[in-house]
Design a protein around this motif. Structure first.
Motif, PDB file in Angstrom:
ATOM      1  N   GLU A  42      41.256  45.527  36.343  1.00 41.06           N
ATOM      2  CA  GLU A  42      42.701  46.013  35.945  1.00 41.06           C
ATOM      3  C   GLU A  42      42.921  47.199  36.912  1.00 41.06           C
ATOM      4  O   GLU A  42      44.062  47.448  37.211  1.00 41.06           O
ATOM      5  CB  GLU A  42      42.586  46.241  34.531  1.00 41.06           C
ATOM      6  N   ARG A  45      45.475  46.849  39.587  1.00 38.63           N
ATOM      7  CA  ARG A  45      46.830  46.785  39.071  1.00 38.63           C
ATOM      8  C   ARG A  45      47.649  47.856  38.582  1.00 38.63           C
ATOM      9  O   ARG A  45      48.529  47.709  38.698  1.00 38.63           O
ATOM     10  CB  ARG A  45      46.760  45.805  37.843  1.00 38.63           C
ATOM     11  N   HIS A  80      51.942  40.963  34.403  1.00 39.06           N
ATOM     12  CA  HIS A  80      50.290  40.396  34.644  1.00 39.06           C
ATOM     13  C   HIS A  80      49.579  40.871  33.138  1.00 39.06           C
ATOM     14  O   HIS A  80      48.831  40.112  32.481  1.00 39.06           O
ATOM     15  CB  HIS A  80      49.743  40.870  35.640  1.00 39.06           C
ATOM     16  N   TRP A  81      49.840  41.985  32.919  1.00 38.48           N
ATOM     17  CA  TRP A  81      49.201  42.685  31.694  1.00 38.48           C
ATOM     18  C   TRP A  81      49.747  41.972  30.451  1.00 38.48           C
ATOM     19  O   TRP A  81      49.025  41.507  29.364  1.00 38.48           O
ATOM     20  CB  TRP A  81      49.267  44.170  31.438  1.00 38.48           C
ATOM     21  N   TRP A  85      47.534  39.398  27.847  1.00 36.97           N
ATOM     22  CA  TRP A  85      47.680  39.886  26.465  1.00 36.97           C
ATOM     23  C   TRP A  85      48.248  38.693  25.379  1.00 36.97           C
ATOM     24  O   TRP A  85      47.433  38.283  24.589  1.00 36.97           O
ATOM     25  CB  TRP A  85      48.304  41.146  26.033  1.00 36.97           C
ATOM     26  N   TYR A  97      43.145  46.845  26.387  1.00 28.79           N
ATOM     27  CA  TYR A  97      43.620  47.662  27.499  1.00 28.79           C
ATOM     28  C   TYR A  97      43.086  49.003  27.458  1.00 28.79           C
ATOM     29  O   TYR A  97      43.194  49.759  26.259  1.00 28.79           O
ATOM     30  CB  TYR A  97      44.934  47.419  28.100  1.00 28.79           C
ATOM     31  N   PRO A 101      47.712  50.460  31.250  1.00 31.80           N
ATOM     32  CA  PRO A 101      48.484  49.523  31.258  1.00 31.80           C
ATOM     33  C   PRO A 101      49.757  49.632  30.327  1.00 31.80           C
ATOM     34  O   PRO A 101      50.835  49.507  30.753  1.00 31.80           O
ATOM     35  CB  PRO A 101      47.472  48.143  30.926  1.00 31.80           C
TER      36      PRO A 101
END
Length: 164
Positions: A42, A45, A80-81, A85, A97, A101
């Protein structure tokens, strides 16, 4: 006339360009490893914050200001996150997370809501509400104090952005 911000803006632009060199691997997750050194982690990102900041910041050294590609990169990374989720929640094992994020998703909800579209706004707000509601009742100081401070910053920003 030179500004104290000039070197900072140039540095953030260089971060965006570094991300773009590996964007396909980062966004598509082609590499199978998920340790902090892999593109699937992550941390890669987190460039979402870079792209959003550049997209909304006018400066002579910023070629990303109001650039549709910068907005697209931000939305792709942040979405994307949210998508991960949503999928994990359906499976019964919601992904957890760090505070970053949700913070970066919130900044988009705060700064460019009219550019996200109604469906995305709804999904992102649901993500934020769930993350914050799950984190607030939890005990504090499981980790370093800076994480707890950011956790509260996310909750405060979420309250303001979601009008709660």
């Amino acid at each position: 006339m030179s500004s104290i911000l000039d070197p900072l803006v140039r540095y953030v632009v260089s971060c965006a360009r570094a991300f773009e060199m590996d964007a396909d691997d980062i966004l598509n997750g082609r590499l199978e490893e998920s340790h902090p050194g892999s593109f699937r982690h992550e941390n890669y990102r987190y460039a979402a914050g870079v792209f959003l900041s550049l997209y909304v910041t006018p400066h002579s050294a910023n070629p990303y200001y109001r650039n549709p590609n910068a907005r697209r990169q931000y939305i792709s990374l942040a979405d994307h996150w949210v998508t991960a989720w949503e999928r994990s929640r359906k499976s019964g094992h919601p992904v957890e997370y760090s505070e970053w994020p949700p913070f970066m998703v919130l900044r988009g909800l705060e700064q460019i809501p009219s550019e996200l579209g109604a469906a995305r706004l709804k999904r992102w707000k649901r993500f934020i509400a769930s993350v914050v509601e799950a984190s607030i009742p939890g005990p504090f100081f499981f980790t370093a104090p800076n994480h707890e401070s950011w956790k509260m910053a996310v909750a405060s920003l979420a309250g303001r952005v979601l009008h709660r």
